[in-house]
Design an enzyme around this catalytic site. Sequence first.
Site: not given
Lengths: 82, 360
Positions: A11, A14
């Site tokens: 995502c 991250c």
Amino acid sequence: MKKIQILGTGCPTCCKMYDAVRELVAQQGVEAQGVVVEKITDVQQMMQMGVMSVPALVVDGKVLFSGRGATRDELKGLLGIA
Amino acid sequence: MNPQPSCCGASRAAVPPSAARRRALTVTAALLGLALWWPVYRSLDPLAAWLSFGLFGLDPQSHLGEAVRFFLYDGPKVLMLLVVIVFFVGVLRSFFTPEATRRVLAGRRRGVGNVLAAGLGVLTPFCSCSAVPLFVGFVTAGVPLGVTFSFLIAAPMVNEVALALLFGLFGWRVALFYAGFGLGVAIVAGWIIGRLNLERWLQPWVRQQLSMASAAGDSPHRSWAERLGFGRSAVRDIVGKVWVWVLVGVGLGAVIHGWVPEDFMIRVMGRDVWWSVPLAVLLGVPMYTNAAGVVPVIQALTAKGAALGTALAFMMSVIALSLPEMLILRKVLTWRLLAVFVAVVAAGILGVGWLFNALI
């Protein structure tokens, strides 16, 4: 020397943390010789490390931070960078 | 100005002066912000009226006048509520970690486990990108499948953004009902899925994991500075992402307020239109937006005659049955289990919608 791992599932939060860590390490230049920055997306590996909330910052096998994206200042503090 | 260099060996605090000064500044700013918040909040309504009718000279009876006043009042009002609630919930969440939650839920009986899981789902910090590792982490640690589902349903649905907006635009009763019903759906749906014993419908690689032990994670000890940092990051991340949606939603709501005639929605979304609830739930599935955009629109629609139960069912469906989340869950659930999950949760939301329409 130092092994820095960022655990994430892909995502944006991250990925951003991974990029931020890479940048901070690169800025250290010569002092950062031998430091490895790794991104881990495999859930099984995360399980083995005992991490459930990502993004997570792991240095030399120790989980330093997990659950949300750390700010630059927090990352600097955790990585021991001035 | 002291021309001489400062003495390094002096008995100073371990914290460098610049960081201490910064911390003092932030604390002062935070306290000031809190003190000013309430009077500013109270003045939003008269301020909006004065701006639209006094300064801009709009006619209070006109469509445009009503729409602008609504926007100028509800926009800032919602944003202010969001900031405060997200901050406090952020700090509250810093007391919980997925690791600790897992330890609490491991091996719990069904029923009690479902209730605990739903409650903890609301309180434990949970980013949707953690859905897969968290799911696997829970089931491999011995948290029953149904209990894990209760957690996964409650977490996104009963979120602070939705509650903040419902509180701000509908009042505390509706917010409380939403939280209560959301938890109810999470508990019952998780319990039902648990009773069906569908472990065999997990993805094969997850079932393999079940036979291997997983390392117990450490729960880091947190200082108060870190906890407040959680609150601050929450505001920065959440409000920073969501404020545009809020304004879009309030804008849309303003248009509806100003131009849609009263009682217009009764025909389509009214209380006696029983099929409006299933339709709302169905419409919610392919849509994905966060609560920030939806709630202001719902508020405007209900003001024009739409039934609150239908509106809340739509909102729950949008948040809890989002397509992106289902795609993420596909990594751990087979089609069959995913279908059961969607069916049970949808049925729960339907029930809540009808119940609400009947009661309110």
